[in-house]
Write a protein that holds these residues in place. Sequence first.
Motif, PDB file in Angstrom:
ATOM      1  N   ILE A  62      35.239  38.960  49.436  1.00 25.89           N
ATOM      2  CA  ILE A  62      35.126  40.330  48.941  1.00 25.89           C
ATOM      3  C   ILE A  62      36.521  40.922  48.819  1.00 25.89           C
ATOM      4  CG2 ILE A  62      34.256  42.644  49.394  1.00 25.89           C
ATOM      5  CD1 ILE A  62      31.864  41.336  50.773  1.00 25.89           C
ATOM      6  N   GLN A  63      36.862  41.350  47.607  1.00 25.71           N
ATOM      7  CA  GLN A  63      38.171  41.929  47.340  1.00 25.71           C
ATOM      8  C   GLN A  63      38.013  43.259  46.611  1.00 25.71           C
ATOM      9  OE1 GLN A  63      39.989  38.308  45.397  1.00 25.71           O
ATOM     10  NE2 GLN A  63      41.582  38.778  46.907  1.00 25.71           N
ATOM     11  N   ALA A  64      39.021  44.098  46.734  1.00 26.47           N
ATOM     12  CA  ALA A  64      39.059  45.377  46.028  1.00 26.47           C
ATOM     13  C   ALA A  64      39.826  45.201  44.726  1.00 26.47           C
ATOM     14  CB  ALA A  64      39.751  46.426  46.901  1.00 26.47           C
ATOM     15  N   TYR A  65      39.511  46.017  43.738  1.00 25.18           N
ATOM     16  CA  TYR A  65      40.301  46.087  42.514  1.00 25.18           C
ATOM     17  C   TYR A  65      39.992  47.383  41.788  1.00 25.18           C
ATOM     18  CZ  TYR A  65      36.076  44.056  40.309  1.00 25.18           C
ATOM     19  OH  TYR A  65      34.796  43.785  39.900  1.00 25.18           O
ATOM     20  N   SER A  66      40.903  47.758  40.931  1.00 19.11           N
ATOM     21  CA  SER A  66      40.742  48.955  40.111  1.00 19.11           C
ATOM     22  C   SER A  66      40.500  48.545  38.673  1.00 19.11           C
ATOM     23  CB  SER A  66      42.024  49.807  40.130  1.00 19.11           C
ATOM     24  OG  SER A  66      42.316  50.255  41.417  1.00 19.11           O
ATOM     25  N   VAL A  67      39.789  49.382  37.950  1.00 19.03           N
ATOM     26  CA  VAL A  67      39.817  49.321  36.492  1.00 19.03           C
ATOM     27  C   VAL A  67      40.420  50.641  36.048  1.00 19.03           C
ATOM     28  CG1 VAL A  67      37.925  47.690  36.230  1.00 19.03           C
ATOM     29  CG2 VAL A  67      37.448  50.127  36.188  1.00 19.03           C
ATOM     30  N   ASP A 105      44.698  43.778  39.362  1.00 18.42           N
ATOM     31  CA  ASP A 105      44.651  42.603  40.221  1.00 18.42           C
ATOM     32  C   ASP A 105      43.742  42.825  41.424  1.00 18.42           C
ATOM     33  OD1 ASP A 105      46.509  41.514  38.511  1.00 18.42           O
ATOM     34  OD2 ASP A 105      48.182  41.642  39.927  1.00 18.42           O
ATOM     35  N   ASN A 106      43.134  41.736  41.902  1.00 18.00           N
ATOM     36  CA  ASN A 106      42.373  41.772  43.149  1.00 18.00           C
ATOM     37  C   ASN A 106      43.342  41.954  44.303  1.00 18.00           C
ATOM     38  OD1 ASN A 106      40.169  41.077  41.550  1.00 18.00           O
ATOM     39  ND2 ASN A 106      40.361  38.910  42.007  1.00 18.00           N
ATOM     40  N   VAL A 107      42.853  42.593  45.368  1.00 15.68           N
ATOM     41  CA  VAL A 107      43.716  42.797  46.530  1.00 15.68           C
ATOM     42  C   VAL A 107      42.914  42.593  47.805  1.00 15.68           C
ATOM     43  CG1 VAL A 107      43.372  45.310  46.625  1.00 15.68           C
ATOM     44  CG2 VAL A 107      45.430  44.311  47.621  1.00 15.68           C
ATOM     45  N   GLY A 108      43.571  42.022  48.813  1.00 16.97           N
ATOM     46  CA  GLY A 108      43.021  41.897  50.155  1.00 16.97           C
ATOM     47  C   GLY A 108      41.844  40.957  50.259  1.00 16.97           C
ATOM     48  N   GLU A 109      41.228  40.981  51.424  1.00 15.98           N
ATOM     49  CA  GLU A 109      39.993  40.260  51.708  1.00 15.98           C
ATOM     50  C   GLU A 109      39.142  41.136  52.596  1.00 15.98           C
ATOM     51  OE1 GLU A 109      40.418  36.340  53.268  1.00 15.98           O
ATOM     52  OE2 GLU A 109      41.578  35.635  51.556  1.00 15.98           O
TER      53      GLU A 109
END
Length: 150
Positions: free
Chosen positions: A78-83, A96-100
């Motif tokens: 599970i990762q965070a990302y913005s549009v 870009d995807n970030v973290g876990e």
Amino acid sequence: MPQSYTVDSKYAAFDGPLVTDVVKPVGEAVNGVNNVGGVVGMFASSGEGIQLKYGAHKGRLIQQFAGRVLNTAGAEVIQAYSVYSDDHGKTWTKGDNVGERMDENKVVELSNGDVMLNSRDNAGGRGRKVTISKDGGQTWGPVAMTRRCC
């Protein structure tokens, strides 16, 4: 091929693709693992998106998502990302995807124009995960864990 709005739609003037096609991209085959980097499930974070007021990306719309993304081992992370949109929603771009293990993400704009992402640690870490974007939500810096005091 991303779908666009039908010719008779009131949104036909929008260039497309639909935001759904942007937030759930297909990944690539890497070392025999298909769909690496692909989002296999996602949700828009609760609450609402923001519009930037300062800096180089003034006017940009940003909405946060959490996605189940396949890694090179074929596991879902599970990762965070913005549009984001620089044309008031006419077109969208996925950052870009970030973290876990980051979900229930929120973003705020800082007074210098940076964007701060604050996320629930879904691993039960009893804290929050925070990262900063200096380019309007396209990329993110290192993720720091904050602890609750009580």
